[in-house]
Design a protein around this motif. Structure first.
Motif, short mmCIF file in Angstrom:
data_model
loop_
_atom_site.label_atom_id
_atom_site.label_comp_id
_atom_site.label_asym_id
_atom_site.label_seq_id
_atom_site.Cartn_x
_atom_site.Cartn_y
_atom_site.Cartn_z
N THR A 249 0.85 -1.18 0.00
CA THR A 249 0.00 0.00 0.00
C THR A 249 0.89 1.23 0.00
O THR A 249 2.01 1.21 0.53
CB THR A 249 -0.93 0.02 1.23
N GLU A 250 0.39 2.30 -0.59
CA GLU A 250 1.14 3.55 -0.62
C GLU A 250 1.08 4.29 0.72
O GLU A 250 1.82 5.24 0.93
CB GLU A 250 0.60 4.47 -1.73
N GLU A 251 0.23 3.82 1.60
CA GLU A 251 0.13 4.44 2.93
C GLU A 251 1.34 4.05 3.78
O GLU A 251 1.98 3.02 3.56
CB GLU A 251 -1.15 3.99 3.63
N GLU A 252 1.65 4.90 4.76
CA GLU A 252 2.75 4.62 5.69
C GLU A 252 2.16 4.15 7.02
O GLU A 252 1.39 4.87 7.65
CB GLU A 252 3.60 5.87 5.91
N PHE A 253 2.54 2.92 7.42
CA PHE A 253 2.08 2.36 8.69
C PHE A 253 3.29 1.94 9.53
O PHE A 253 4.37 1.65 8.99
CB PHE A 253 1.18 1.15 8.45
N SER A 254 3.09 1.93 10.86
CA SER A 254 4.15 1.44 11.73
C SER A 254 4.39 -0.04 11.45
O SER A 254 3.44 -0.80 11.21
CB SER A 254 3.77 1.65 13.20
N LYS A 255 5.63 -0.45 11.48
CA LYS A 255 6.01 -1.80 11.08
C LYS A 255 6.47 -2.62 12.27
O LYS A 255 7.19 -2.11 13.14
CB LYS A 255 7.12 -1.71 10.02
N LEU A 256 6.07 -3.89 12.28
CA LEU A 256 6.43 -4.80 13.37
C LEU A 256 7.82 -5.38 13.14
O LEU A 256 8.36 -5.33 12.02
CB LEU A 256 5.40 -5.91 13.47
N ALA A 257 8.38 -5.94 14.20
CA ALA A 257 9.71 -6.54 14.12
C ALA A 257 9.59 -8.06 14.24
O ALA A 257 8.74 -8.58 14.98
CB ALA A 257 10.60 -6.00 15.24
N ALA A 258 10.43 -8.76 13.51
CA ALA A 258 10.47 -10.23 13.56
C ALA A 258 11.34 -10.69 14.72
O ALA A 258 12.38 -10.08 15.01
CB ALA A 258 11.00 -10.79 12.25
#
Length: 352
Positions: A249-258
């Motif tokens: 998606t072109e939206e910016e979302f907070s990303k999780l960590a593995a």
């Protein structure tokens, strides 16, 4: 000889002490003179005067003052002009020093003093900073073993207790990165993870079987939904053999960590998904076992999952993703299966 003039008694023959008329002149004729007779000179010093005598002044030119010094004085040969010889030349007053020069000198001295004080202060400050740096380095070096010991003890305690999972805190932190994924044919779950793509936007992971019907029909558009918001997304990568798909998606979302390591059996876990389309549903459980089914590694856990949870993340107590929920036992309760995060990272390195 004329009447009244007696050469043997010149004083008696006139009113002046000498008669300077020429002796051969006719009576009453004083138009021609051969020269004045020498005047009488009176000595006023203890030494005789030397040099030529000054000319006898006439009635129109008064005599200059006579020197009174005890030393011989030589009279000028010609007419005297200017101040008398004995007069003291005028003395000019010494120039007064300007007050600005004195003020400038005082300011210069004060400036030098201030500069010297500042230089000394800077040198002293640098010495103090150096000492503080040295003390900090020494303290850090001394504390390093203690910090390492504390970290080791914390790890051991966490291993013994299986990790203390605060479900409310974990859920509050990770939920903004989890979305309901919908196509024309199915509903599932996806989550943002990994590094930001080079072109911007956000990449998400879900199960392939969630988008399989749309993808196989050539439809790559999906919807990402949460809290009454909907964002457009596209299917950009699929791995049917691992049941994984990548969305963008072109939206910016907070990303999780593995997670860097697999959880231990008995360790608590938390699952977020959209069972039956109910987004942001949170369930908890523990890791039950690790299985290999049809050649694929799977993690078994007992947190409740249902249709719609597929593609949702499984978290540990550190808020790290340890797996992707993918299956559940239909004839039993509390048996869920997830793809380990290590398999996800091996299959899609760009998201880990």
């Amino acid at each position: 000889m004329t009447a009244g003039y007696d050469p043997s008694n010149p004083v008696a023959s006139g009113s002046s002490e000498y008669d300077d008329r020429p002796r051969h002149a006719a009576p009453g004729d004083d138009s021609e003179r051969l020269g004045p007779l020498p005047p009488r000179i009176t000595q006023t010093g203890s030494f005789p005067a030397t040099g030529p005598l000054p000319a006898q002044p006439t009635s129109a030119s008064p005599l200059p003052p006579q020197p009174t010094s005890s030393w011989p004085v030589s009279a000028p040969a010609g007419p005297v002009s200017g101040p008398p010889p004995h007069s003291v030349p005028p003395v000019s007053a010494a120039p007064r020093r300007s007050p600005l020069a004195a003020i400038s000198l005082v300011l210069a001295v004060l400036l030098l003093i201030v500069v010297g004080i500042q230089a000394a202060f800077i040198v002293d400050l640098e010495k103090k900073v150096d000492k503080a740096d040295a003390a900090a380095k020494a303290a850090t070096t001394a504390d390093a073993p203690r910090l390492k010991s504390l970290e080791d003890r914390a790890d051991k305690l966490e291993q013994k207790t299986g990790g203390s999972l605060d479900a409310a805190e974990v859920a509050a932190t990770v939920r903004p990165s989890v979305f309901r994924v919908t196509t024309k044919y199915a509903i599932g779950t996806g989550f943002a993870i990994g590094k930001a793509p080079s072109g911007g936007g956000t990449n998400l992971i879900t199960n392939y079987h969630v988008v399989a019907d749309a993808y196989e029909k050539g439809e790559k558009d999906v919807s990402l939904e949460r809290t009454d918001q909907r964002f457009p997304g596209k299917i950009i990568e699929v791995h049917p053999d691992k049941d994984l798909a990548v969305l963008h998606t072109e939206e910016e979302f907070s990303k999780l960590a593995a997670a860097s390591a697999a959880p231990k059996v008995g360790e608590p876990v938390l699952v977020i998904g959209s069972p039956m389309g109910l987004e942001d549903t949170v369930t908890t459980g523990v890791v039950s076992a690790f299985r290999t089914l049809q050649g694929e590694q799977l993690m078994q856990f007992d947190a409740a999952i249902n249709p719609g949870n597929s593609g949702g993340p499984v978290f540990n107590a550190k808020k790290e993703v340890v797996g992707v929920a993918t299956l559940k036992a239909q004839q039993a309760e509390g048996i869920g299966l997830a793809i380990p995060i290590s398999v996800v990272c091996d299959t899609v390195p760009s998201v880990c």
